[in-house]
Every structure is written in structure tokens, then in C-alpha cells.
Scaffold this motif. Sequence first.
Motif, short mmCIF file in Angstrom:
data_model
loop_
_atom_site.label_atom_id
_atom_site.label_comp_id
_atom_site.label_asym_id
_atom_site.label_seq_id
_atom_site.Cartn_x
_atom_site.Cartn_y
_atom_site.Cartn_z
N ARG A 100 -4.81 -4.79 -7.39
CA ARG A 100 -5.36 -5.12 -6.07
C ARG A 100 -4.86 -4.15 -5.00
NH1 ARG A 100 -3.92 -10.63 -2.98
NH2 ARG A 100 -2.10 -9.35 -2.44
N LYS A 101 -3.60 -3.74 -5.09
CA LYS A 101 -3.06 -2.87 -4.06
C LYS A 101 -3.80 -1.53 -3.99
CE LYS A 101 0.65 -1.17 -7.12
NZ LYS A 101 2.12 -1.10 -7.32
N HIS A 102 -4.34 -1.08 -5.12
CA HIS A 102 -5.13 0.15 -5.11
C HIS A 102 -6.43 -0.05 -4.33
CE1 HIS A 102 -2.49 0.78 -8.64
NE2 HIS A 102 -2.58 2.06 -8.33
N PHE A 103 -7.05 -1.20 -4.53
CA PHE A 103 -8.29 -1.49 -3.81
C PHE A 103 -8.03 -1.60 -2.30
CE2 PHE A 103 -9.51 -2.64 -8.08
CZ PHE A 103 -10.86 -2.33 -8.14
N VAL A 104 -6.90 -2.20 -1.94
CA VAL A 104 -6.56 -2.34 -0.52
C VAL A 104 -6.38 -0.96 0.11
CG1 VAL A 104 -4.88 -3.22 1.14
CG2 VAL A 104 -5.54 -4.61 -0.83
N ARG A 105 -5.63 -0.08 -0.56
CA ARG A 105 -5.44 1.25 0.01
C ARG A 105 -6.77 2.00 0.07
NH1 ARG A 105 -0.98 4.62 1.10
NH2 ARG A 105 -1.77 6.69 1.64
N ALA A 106 -7.60 1.85 -0.95
CA ALA A 106 -8.91 2.52 -0.94
C ALA A 106 -9.76 2.04 0.23
CB ALA A 106 -9.64 2.27 -2.26
N VAL A 107 -9.69 0.75 0.54
CA VAL A 107 -10.44 0.22 1.69
C VAL A 107 -9.95 0.87 2.98
CG1 VAL A 107 -10.85 -1.84 3.10
CG2 VAL A 107 -11.08 -1.97 0.62
N SER A 165 -19.56 0.94 -1.53
CA SER A 165 -19.30 1.23 -2.94
C SER A 165 -17.81 1.37 -3.18
CB SER A 165 -19.96 2.55 -3.36
OG SER A 165 -21.33 2.58 -3.09
N PHE A 166 -17.37 0.95 -4.35
CA PHE A 166 -16.09 1.38 -4.91
C PHE A 166 -16.43 2.36 -6.01
CE2 PHE A 166 -14.35 -2.62 -3.14
CZ PHE A 166 -13.18 -2.12 -2.56
N ILE A 167 -15.93 3.58 -5.89
CA ILE A 167 -16.20 4.63 -6.88
C ILE A 167 -14.91 4.94 -7.62
CG2 ILE A 167 -17.01 7.00 -7.21
CD1 ILE A 167 -19.17 5.22 -6.10
N GLY A 168 -15.00 5.00 -8.95
CA GLY A 168 -13.84 5.39 -9.76
C GLY A 168 -12.98 4.25 -10.20
N VAL A 169 -13.53 3.04 -10.29
CA VAL A 169 -12.74 1.87 -10.71
C VAL A 169 -12.22 2.08 -12.14
CG1 VAL A 169 -12.75 -0.62 -11.11
CG2 VAL A 169 -14.10 0.36 -9.23
N ILE A 229 0.82 -1.23 0.00
CA ILE A 229 0.00 0.00 0.00
C ILE A 229 0.84 1.27 0.00
CG2 ILE A 229 -2.01 -1.09 1.08
CD1 ILE A 229 -1.17 0.31 3.70
N ASP A 230 2.08 1.18 0.50
CA ASP A 230 2.90 2.40 0.49
C ASP A 230 3.40 2.74 -0.91
OD1 ASP A 230 4.55 0.23 0.40
OD2 ASP A 230 6.05 1.00 1.81
N ASP A 231 3.19 1.83 -1.88
CA ASP A 231 3.52 2.11 -3.28
C ASP A 231 2.38 2.82 -4.01
OD1 ASP A 231 5.95 0.81 -2.98
OD2 ASP A 231 5.12 -1.14 -3.56
N VAL A 232 1.23 2.93 -3.32
CA VAL A 232 0.03 3.53 -3.94
C VAL A 232 -0.12 4.95 -3.42
CG1 VAL A 232 -2.46 3.31 -4.22
CG2 VAL A 232 -1.05 1.26 -4.04
N PRO A 233 -0.34 5.93 -4.30
CA PRO A 233 -0.47 7.32 -3.85
C PRO A 233 -1.74 7.57 -3.07
CG PRO A 233 -1.01 7.15 -6.18
CD PRO A 233 -0.48 5.81 -5.77
N ILE A 234 -1.77 8.65 -2.32
CA ILE A 234 -2.97 9.09 -1.61
C ILE A 234 -4.12 9.20 -2.60
CG2 ILE A 234 -4.02 11.12 -0.51
CD1 ILE A 234 -1.36 11.56 0.93
N GLY A 235 -5.27 8.65 -2.21
CA GLY A 235 -6.42 8.64 -3.10
C GLY A 235 -6.49 7.43 -3.98
N ALA A 236 -5.52 6.49 -3.82
CA ALA A 236 -5.52 5.22 -4.55
C ALA A 236 -5.75 5.40 -6.05
CB ALA A 236 -6.58 4.28 -3.96
N SER A 237 -5.10 6.42 -6.59
CA SER A 237 -5.20 6.71 -8.03
C SER A 237 -6.65 6.86 -8.49
CB SER A 237 -4.50 5.60 -8.85
OG SER A 237 -3.12 5.55 -8.55
N GLY A 238 -7.41 7.61 -7.69
CA GLY A 238 -8.78 7.93 -8.07
C GLY A 238 -9.82 6.89 -7.68
N LEU A 239 -9.48 6.01 -6.75
CA LEU A 239 -10.41 4.96 -6.31
C LEU A 239 -10.87 5.26 -4.88
CD1 LEU A 239 -11.74 2.22 -7.01
CD2 LEU A 239 -9.69 1.11 -6.05
#
Length: 498
Positions: free
Chosen positions: A366-373, A356-360, A325-335
Motif C-alpha cells: 500500500r505504501k508504494h501506491f500512496v507514494r505513487a499517488v 491510471s496506475f501503471i506498472g503494478v 512513504i519515506d521508506d519508498v524510493p523515488i518512483g515508487a518502485s516502478g509504479l
Amino acid sequence: MKYVIGIDLGTSAVKVLLVNQNGEVEREVSKSYPLIQARSGYSEQDPEDWVEQTVAGLTDLLTDFSGDPVEIEGISFSGQMHGLVLLNENNQVIRNAILWNDTRTSAECQEVYDVVGKERLLNITKNPALEGFTLPKLLWVRKHEPDLFRMARKFVLPKDYVRYRLTGQLHMDYSDAAGTLLLNVSEKKWSHEICELLGLDIKLCPQLVESHEEVGTLIEDIAKSTGLTSKTRVFAGGADNACGAIGAGILEEGKTLCSIGTSGVVLTYEATGDKDFQGRVHYFNHGASDAFYTMGVTLAAGYSLTWFKDTFAKQESFEELLAAIDDVPIGASGLLYTPYIVGERTPYADATIRGSFIGVDSSHERKHFVRAVLEGITFSLHESITIFKNSGKKIDTIVSIGGGAKNDEWLQMQADIFNASIVRLQSEQGPGMGAAILAAYGCRWFNSLKECAEQFIIEDRTFTPIPENVAKYKELFSIYQEVYGKTKELNQQLVKFR
């Protein structure tokens, strides 16, 4: 050396801690039990599972104990709030317990409002009528299972039933009673008015005691089967959130707690019971005598992460799941994720809303979804902090416990989203430690809960907000807050398909 035991009866497992007089955890044992979900919105457990696993946990705890069992002077409890355990005239369980996260009682909540009135209910109980609370569950059983309800002579909450089976004595402490919607929170007594208006016999309500009060000793059979002695003193204990607060040292004004377990809690100490939050947050009696706490709840905080792991990464550990998750930017690249997968409590009190997941985007991994969660869980908790801040409370330091305190990246995320310093404890045992502190104070090892907490609780590290991250999260939070309103009607339309 003297010892106490803290028993934390959670939703998925019971955790048993052996704590010495210096506040050090000498051993801990965890025993799990199943959740019974017969249909959408239902959540039950068999109370016998709690008892069996608690006794098994105590037995395991004593197996390698090299000291004299007489040195274990006291036991106290923390327990999941709101759950309904109905007992007959012989104090035998009538049906499975209906848990805090059960959402079948929307009609009964409306019945409470229709009969008692929203304003009057808030005046007495300090809390709105929500599906998770105990009173609507009582009304549901009366309506849908009248034969069983006619057998009922007492109701208790989960940890109270386990304590009864260990001692033969039936009580409920004020901090758990506050979550029933039947307690006059300010006056610390059962509400005759609410019972009379709803046609409930007030004799269903058990005797009230303080959380640190001694309520008995272990019955002989339990002592023999566990390796303890029948002289082991047993203290009432408290609601999991009250005990979590005690275990984190939230025992004076200005102290705030963020606890991320199955549900998520933001809790702040209140010295008096006379503030008016108009039901936007919960207002309960503390495990400390004549004190209170206000609290916002995210129903599926840690549960959101557990659900995601079990669904998409069942064979991996949480550490493996969070590794990237530390490789994913704040905001999970719009997710963006909203953690409403079992409904929500604060600030919406909505049993129908779903996540909801918004902005898929096709670029998301998967790492983006984890950070978004993780961000969605933390945004939801921030809604409670925002309510407290808007009421004039100063919140600049927060003790974080539970699953959210086990990952440095998540702790920094909390600091940035809450815009407050986040403190991690050296030995983070949450409600179980709070229960142990209640037992230690009950045994008169210390002159006050606060003195005991100061001895037992040691800070490990503080995470401070990073200004540029704070600014980004502030913008994202404003977007997050729009999702509920824009998906509420859609979720209502989807109910018939669940």
C-alpha cells in the motif's frame, strides 16, 4: 484589539477564521456539507447548506469570543469558483448549484466554440470553454431544464449567494466573474458580444465590484443569530484561487503559488492582462485591483489522496496513511499514477480521460501506491510549471499551501519535481487568510493588500531541491507525460460502461 473574519466557502466545507490586527488566527471553525452526485460527471450542492453551515460557523466562532463583537470590524469571503447558482425574480434559488467539478457540459462547450469561435473567446475571456466554467452550465440548464431557465433573473457564484443572504445585497467580484466565460477580462466588464451571440440576456449578470469593496453590512437577523452586530462591514471577497494567492503573498511579479486542495493549482502573478498563453493555462483577474494571475489546474489533486484513503484506508488518518512513504524510493518502485479520476483540466482539458496506475507489481504494498499517488499529483502540477517556464517566466521559489504543505516528505517531493525552492508558511490558512486580508484592507488597517500581507504572512521553512532527486524525477516525468496519450483512446471506449 480589532478583528476581521475570513470565510472560505470550499467544496466540502466552509472554514471561518477570526484574525486579529496582528494577523494571528485567534480561532477557526469548519462546517461540512454534502456533495450531490446523481450520476457520473454530475456534481451539485444545495446552496441552503452553505448558508446554514456558514451561519453555524459564525455562531460557533462567537460562542467563546471574550471581546466585544463591535471589535470584529469586517467580514470577507473566498469561494469555490465557477459554480452556477440561478436565482428567480425574488433572488430565490431555482435549482441546486452546479459545481466547478461537474463535467456534464461537453456539448455546451462545443456550442460556445461553434457560435463565438475559439480565437474570439480567448481574445475576450482569456480562457478556453471548459466543462467546469459557468457559461456552459447556463447553456445546459437552458437546453435541458427550459422551464427552470425561464424563471432565472440572475446568476451568481457560490460565495456571492452566501454573501447575499448575509447582507441582502447581490454582487460579483472581478476575480470570480473571470471564471464565468462571460467577462471581458482585460476590460473588466461583462461581454455584450458573447451574451448576444449565445442569446443570453446580459441582465442575468450581477453588478461587478472589486474584491476589497464594501458591499453592505450584516442584516439584523444574521447579526442576532450569530452574535455579531448589524454594523459589521462586509466586503465582496474573491475567488478561492485569487484569495489563496493573496493569503500566500502572491502580489507582485515573480511570485508563484502551489495550492493543493480538492483540486490543485499552480498560480503566478501577472501585472498585465495582455499576455498570450493561447488558452493553455487560465488567465484571470486577481483579487488585487488591476492585477491578474495565470493558473494551471489539476482537477483531482488532494481529491486523489482523499479518494485513495476513503477507498482503501477509511478508518485511518492522513498522517497514518502517509507515515511510510519515506521508506519508498523515488518512483515508487516502478509504479506510476495519473490523477485523472474526474477528468483533467491542465494541460489537456479533457472530461473523458480517467486515472491510471501503471506498472503494478506483486511486490508493491500500500505504501508504494500512496507514494505513487503523491508523485502523480505533483507531476500533474509540474505540467503547469513547465508551461510557465517555457513561456519565459522564471520560477525558482514557490509558496506551497493546502494539503500538500502538511507533510515534509511531500514538500521535498515538490522541491525535487519542480526543481525550485518550496516555502512553507508559519500559519498556512490559504484562501481564508486571503479573505481576512481583503477585509483588513477594506477596513483600512493598511494602505495596500501587499502591506497587509507582509504583516500577516510569516515564512516557516524552505525546502530546496536535491540534485540527484531532480535528475530521477526528470526522467520519471517524461514517462508520466506519455501516459495521457497512450490511455486517451482506451478511456473514450470505456465511456459507455460508466
